[in-house]
Write a protein that holds these residues in place. Structure first.
Motif, PDB file in Angstrom:
ATOM      1  N   SER A 263      58.351  54.321   1.277  1.00  0.00           N
ATOM      2  CA  SER A 263      58.244  53.264   0.264  1.00  0.00           C
ATOM      3  C   SER A 263      58.695  53.789  -1.103  1.00  0.00           C
ATOM      4  O   SER A 263      59.344  53.066  -1.877  1.00  0.00           O
ATOM      5  CB  SER A 263      56.803  52.756   0.151  1.00  0.00           C
ATOM      6  OG  SER A 263      56.406  52.199   1.368  1.00  0.00           O
TER       7      SER A 263
ATOM      8  N   GLY B  83      54.441  49.398   9.981  1.00  0.00           N
ATOM      9  CA  GLY B  83      54.093  49.031   8.597  1.00  0.00           C
ATOM     10  C   GLY B  83      55.169  48.203   7.911  1.00  0.00           C
ATOM     11  O   GLY B  83      55.226  48.162   6.685  1.00  0.00           O
TER      12      GLY B  83
ATOM     13  N   ILE C  17      54.176  58.846  15.235  1.00  0.00           N
ATOM     14  CA  ILE C  17      55.625  59.037  15.083  1.00  0.00           C
ATOM     15  C   ILE C  17      56.173  60.071  16.072  1.00  0.00           C
ATOM     16  O   ILE C  17      57.108  59.780  16.805  1.00  0.00           O
ATOM     17  CB  ILE C  17      56.008  59.384  13.626  1.00  0.00           C
ATOM     18  CG1 ILE C  17      55.890  58.114  12.789  1.00  0.00           C
ATOM     19  CG2 ILE C  17      57.425  59.956  13.540  1.00  0.00           C
ATOM     20  CD1 ILE C  17      56.422  58.213  11.395  1.00  0.00           C
TER      21      ILE C  17
ATOM     22  N   VAL D  29      62.419  53.763  -1.211  1.00  0.00           N
ATOM     23  CA  VAL D  29      62.955  52.393  -1.340  1.00  0.00           C
ATOM     24  C   VAL D  29      62.885  51.952  -2.810  1.00  0.00           C
ATOM     25  O   VAL D  29      63.852  51.424  -3.364  1.00  0.00           O
ATOM     26  CB  VAL D  29      62.176  51.404  -0.437  1.00  0.00           C
ATOM     27  CG1 VAL D  29      62.617  49.971  -0.705  1.00  0.00           C
ATOM     28  CG2 VAL D  29      62.373  51.753   1.029  1.00  0.00           C
TER      29      VAL D  29
ATOM     30  N   GLN E 167      65.787  54.235   4.983  1.00  0.00           N
ATOM     31  CA  GLN E 167      64.834  55.365   4.958  1.00  0.00           C
ATOM     32  C   GLN E 167      64.082  55.406   6.283  1.00  0.00           C
ATOM     33  O   GLN E 167      63.296  54.513   6.536  1.00  0.00           O
ATOM     34  CB  GLN E 167      63.834  55.179   3.815  1.00  0.00           C
ATOM     35  CG  GLN E 167      64.440  54.790   2.503  1.00  0.00           C
ATOM     36  CD  GLN E 167      65.295  55.898   1.873  1.00  0.00           C
ATOM     37  OE1 GLN E 167      65.242  57.036   2.315  1.00  0.00           O
ATOM     38  NE2 GLN E 167      66.066  55.557   0.845  1.00  0.00           N
ATOM     39  N   PRO E 168      64.329  56.373   7.097  1.00  0.00           N
ATOM     40  CA  PRO E 168      65.271  57.490   7.009  1.00  0.00           C
ATOM     41  C   PRO E 168      66.690  57.043   7.350  1.00  0.00           C
ATOM     42  O   PRO E 168      66.859  56.041   8.055  1.00  0.00           O
ATOM     43  CB  PRO E 168      64.754  58.452   8.092  1.00  0.00           C
ATOM     44  CG  PRO E 168      64.111  57.559   9.106  1.00  0.00           C
ATOM     45  CD  PRO E 168      63.544  56.406   8.363  1.00  0.00           C
TER      46      PRO E 168
HETATM   47  C1  HEM Z   1      58.201  54.067  12.291  1.00  0.00           C
HETATM   48  C2  HEM Z   1      60.740  52.876   8.337  1.00  0.00           C
HETATM   49  C3  HEM Z   1      56.614  52.202   5.874  1.00  0.00           C
HETATM   50  C4  HEM Z   1      54.101  53.611   9.735  1.00  0.00           C
HETATM   51  C5  HEM Z   1      59.232  53.749  11.433  1.00  0.00           C
HETATM   52  C6  HEM Z   1      60.634  53.707  11.808  1.00  0.00           C
HETATM   53  C7  HEM Z   1      61.339  53.398  10.692  1.00  0.00           C
HETATM   54  C8  HEM Z   1      60.394  53.213   9.620  1.00  0.00           C
HETATM   55  C9  HEM Z   1      62.851  53.264  10.575  1.00  0.00           C
HETATM   56  C10 HEM Z   1      61.203  53.954  13.198  1.00  0.00           C
HETATM   57  C11 HEM Z   1      61.397  55.419  13.455  1.00  0.00           C
HETATM   58  C12 HEM Z   1      62.081  55.695  14.771  1.00  0.00           C
HETATM   59  O1  HEM Z   1      62.383  54.786  15.547  1.00  0.00           O
HETATM   60  O2  HEM Z   1      62.341  56.867  15.039  1.00  0.00           O
HETATM   61  C13 HEM Z   1      59.832  52.618   7.323  1.00  0.00           C
HETATM   62  C14 HEM Z   1      60.206  52.243   5.973  1.00  0.00           C
HETATM   63  C15 HEM Z   1      59.041  52.055   5.286  1.00  0.00           C
HETATM   64  C16 HEM Z   1      57.938  52.309   6.192  1.00  0.00           C
HETATM   65  C17 HEM Z   1      61.639  52.095   5.467  1.00  0.00           C
HETATM   66  C18 HEM Z   1      58.834  51.668   3.840  1.00  0.00           C
HETATM   67  C19 HEM Z   1      59.672  50.915   3.155  1.00  0.00           C
HETATM   68  C20 HEM Z   1      55.573  52.448   6.718  1.00  0.00           C
HETATM   69  C21 HEM Z   1      54.180  52.278   6.403  1.00  0.00           C
HETATM   70  C22 HEM Z   1      53.473  52.680   7.492  1.00  0.00           C
HETATM   71  C23 HEM Z   1      54.429  53.100   8.501  1.00  0.00           C
HETATM   72  C24 HEM Z   1      53.634  51.739   5.079  1.00  0.00           C
HETATM   73  C25 HEM Z   1      51.962  52.699   7.724  1.00  0.00           C
HETATM   74  C26 HEM Z   1      51.117  51.893   7.195  1.00  0.00           C
HETATM   75  C27 HEM Z   1      55.003  53.892  10.741  1.00  0.00           C
HETATM   76  C28 HEM Z   1      54.623  54.413  12.039  1.00  0.00           C
HETATM   77  C29 HEM Z   1      55.805  54.535  12.787  1.00  0.00           C
HETATM   78  C30 HEM Z   1      56.887  54.101  11.902  1.00  0.00           C
HETATM   79  C31 HEM Z   1      53.205  54.755  12.497  1.00  0.00           C
HETATM   80  C32 HEM Z   1      55.926  55.046  14.218  1.00  0.00           C
HETATM   81  C33 HEM Z   1      55.827  53.908  15.181  1.00  0.00           C
HETATM   82  C34 HEM Z   1      55.958  54.332  16.621  1.00  0.00           C
HETATM   83  O3  HEM Z   1      56.653  55.315  16.928  1.00  0.00           O
HETATM   84  O4  HEM Z   1      55.359  53.671  17.456  1.00  0.00           O
HETATM   85  N1  HEM Z   1      59.118  53.421  10.105  1.00  0.00           N
HETATM   86  N2  HEM Z   1      58.466  52.666   7.414  1.00  0.00           N
HETATM   87  N3  HEM Z   1      55.690  52.936   7.997  1.00  0.00           N
HETATM   88  N4  HEM Z   1      56.358  53.719  10.700  1.00  0.00           N
HETATM   89 FE1  HEM Z   1      57.405  53.066   9.104  1.00  0.00          FE
END
Ligand code: HEM
Length: 519
Positions: A306, A442, A114, A309, A364-365
């Protein structure tokens, strides 16, 4: 140490002190030729004491899809226009870094996916994404079902005892249990009891949220940071988590060494399908510190998001009983009494729309953070290098010009036989998982997880706001929290009898003479 004002402006609700310092600095940031970005002026004092993205909505209605907001000498660009969001996140993503976000999260995520930028991000993204392949996500459905079942049993007891329950903290525990198993095969078992490691995760999370909303960076003051009891506690918590992760990595390495390994694209160890196992089996050439950073990042990314949500989904369902009735109808028809399978989840189309719509109203966020690496042009306005930018997903998702009845929870706005809404087919007016190369890894995992948990809970229970419960208001950390929890009364549903089987059931029950419990 970053300048005070820059710290002041970090992310969150600025509080009384910051609000007092919130000033309009005419012309700041306008160093380039060309039209000047509109500057927000006026009642910015209102920012204090509420979720910080709410006043940004009113300013968006006044100033439009891009405007400048000044905090002392520091300024931010607030983006609420889909075409500009698309430009930053997708078309010119290389021109933007994570900026402030990376600074705040460094202490806990290091150079995890992230906060990472540039080459580190590119290499780690390439290593991590394949771990969340189709077969893995499908295998996770079983885990979602088992964890949700544990929560059902807890609620069952509360329903018997006639006790109200606070769902926000229960959802936080549910998703912690899920993500621990899914990412590094660790059973936090936080739904059953509190232990040191669960406490350490919460201490760390609270610290990250405090740092993102605090006007004064006390954790950077040289001597204070060593003697402050709070910082001591945070350091101890981090040390405990890091040691645990190091042990899990070492244990998993031994397992992989002993395995008769045939690695392929959809490789999965049946006993331990975790992302960690995949990464080690893939021969991922990475330092233990980087691996730990990535695991920690996924733990945090997949936990509170999660949970939030689910919290807001159940809040909305309690406000919209017709949606709840339709949802329960679908779940009864599709699921019966089984633990959900992937085939079931695909059939839970209305349930999926409920989650899609909950994510529209409570993203979220609620804001995405970027910093320009170079000069660029946004919405016809030239901008300089080093501009801090908030993309308000909240504003995009509630824009009255784009959405009919933007504030109404209406899962029907997306037809069941249409595609799942995402940033591509909604042209960046809807981006619950971000967009472009840094989109959430994810997204599918999280959608299935929240659909399974919602379906399993509404199958067994009705949820009503508890009598005398405090009003549900919003506050911000990394995600949208309630100010005082989501207190509900849970009642067991009385299911209508399934007519064709009724007779057989009565006969078999009496024959078995109470030895087995009818399902
Ligand atoms: C990035 C939302 C669940 C892993 C993000 C971003 C959003 C997001 C909006 C983009 C952030 C940005 O552009 O600054 C969500 C929501 C989730 C969720 C709403 C649940 C409902 C998960 C889960 C995982 C995960 C379960 C892991 C298994 C990541 C990672 C990134 C990310 C590693 C960074 C990706 C990158 O920068 O290449 N998430 N996420 N997220 N999320 Fe999720």
């Amino acid at each position: 140490v970053a300048p005070f004002a820059a710290r002041l402006a970090k992310l969150g609700p600025p509080g009384e002190l910051a609000a007092a310092l919130l000033t309009k600095v005419a012309g700041s940031g306008a160093v380039r030729n060309g039209p000047e970005i509109p500057q927000a002026v006026g009642s910015l004092g209102a920012v204090a004491g509420q979720a910080f993205f709410l006043p940004l909505y009113d300013l968006f209605l006044t100033y439009g899809g891009i405007f400048r907001l000044n905090f002392g000498p520091k300024s931010f660009l607030i983006v609420s226009d889909p075409a500009i969001a698309k430009h930053i996140l997708r078309e010119n993503s290389k021109g933007y870094s994570k900026g402030i976000l990376a600074e705040i999260l460094e202490f806990v995520m290091g150079t995890g996916l992230i906060p990472a930028d540039g080459e580190i991000w590119r290499v780690r993204r390439r290593a991590v994404v394949p771990a969340l392949h189709q077969k893995y996500v499908t295998a996770m459905i079983g885990l979602f079902g088992e964890a949700s079942d544990r929560l059902c049993r807890k609620l069952d007891k509360a329903a018997s005892d006639g006790e109200d329950v606070e769902m926000e903290s229960l959802f936080s525990r549910l998703t912690l249990d899920v993500i621990g198993k899914a990412v590094f095969n660790y059973d936090f078992d936080s739904l059953s009891y509190d232990n040191g490691i669960v406490e350490a995760v919460y201490v760390t999370l609270r610290e990250a949220e405090m740092r993102s909303t605090s006007p004064i960076p006390t954790w950077e003051i040289p001597i204070w940071k060593d003697i402050s009891p709070r910082q001591k506690k945070v350091n101890e918590a981090l040390a405990l988590i890091n040691n645990t992760l190091d042990e899990l990595i070492a244990m998993c390495k031994r397992l992989v060494d002993e395995e008769d390994l045939q690695f392929h694209e959809e490789y999965m160890n049946e006993q331990d399908p975790s992302i960690l196992h995949f990464l080690l089996a893939s021969g991922d050439d990475v330092s233990s510190k980087q691996l730990r950073d990535d695991l920690m990042t996924m733990l945090i990314a997949g936990h509170e998001t999660s949970a939030a949500v689910l919290t807001w989904t159940f809040y909305l369902l309690s406000k919209y009983p017709k949606v709840m009735a339709k949802l329960q109808d679908e779940v009864d028809t599709v699921l019966g009494d089984r633990l959900p399978t992937i085939e079931d989840v695909k059939k839970l189309k209305y349930s999926t729309r409920v989650i899609n719509e909950s994510l529209r109203l409570y993203p979220q966020p609620p804001v995405l953070i970027r910093r320009s690496i170079d000069e660029d042009v946004l919405g016809g306005y030239p901008i300089g290098r080093g501009e801090d930018i908030f993309i308000s997903v909240w504003n995009l998702h509630r824009c009255p010009k784009h959405w009919d009845d933007a504030d109404v929870f209406n899962p029907e706005r997306w037809p069941l036989d249409g595609p799942n809404p995402n940033e591509i087919n909604q042209n960046f007016s809807y981006l619950p998982f971000g967009g472009g190369p840094r989109k959430c890894v994810g997204d599918m995992f999280a959608t299935f997880e929240t659909v399974v948990a919602t379906a399993m809970l509404v199958r067994r229970f009705d949820f009503q706001m508890a009598p005398g419960a405090p009003p549900v208001e919003m506050t911000t950390g990394a995600t949208i929290h309630t100010t005082e929890g989501l207190k509900v009364t849970v009642t067991r549903r009385i299911k209508p009898p399934v007519i064709p089987n009724l007779e057989m059931k009565i006969i078999s029950d009496s024959q078995e003479n109470t030895n087995s419990t009818p399902s």
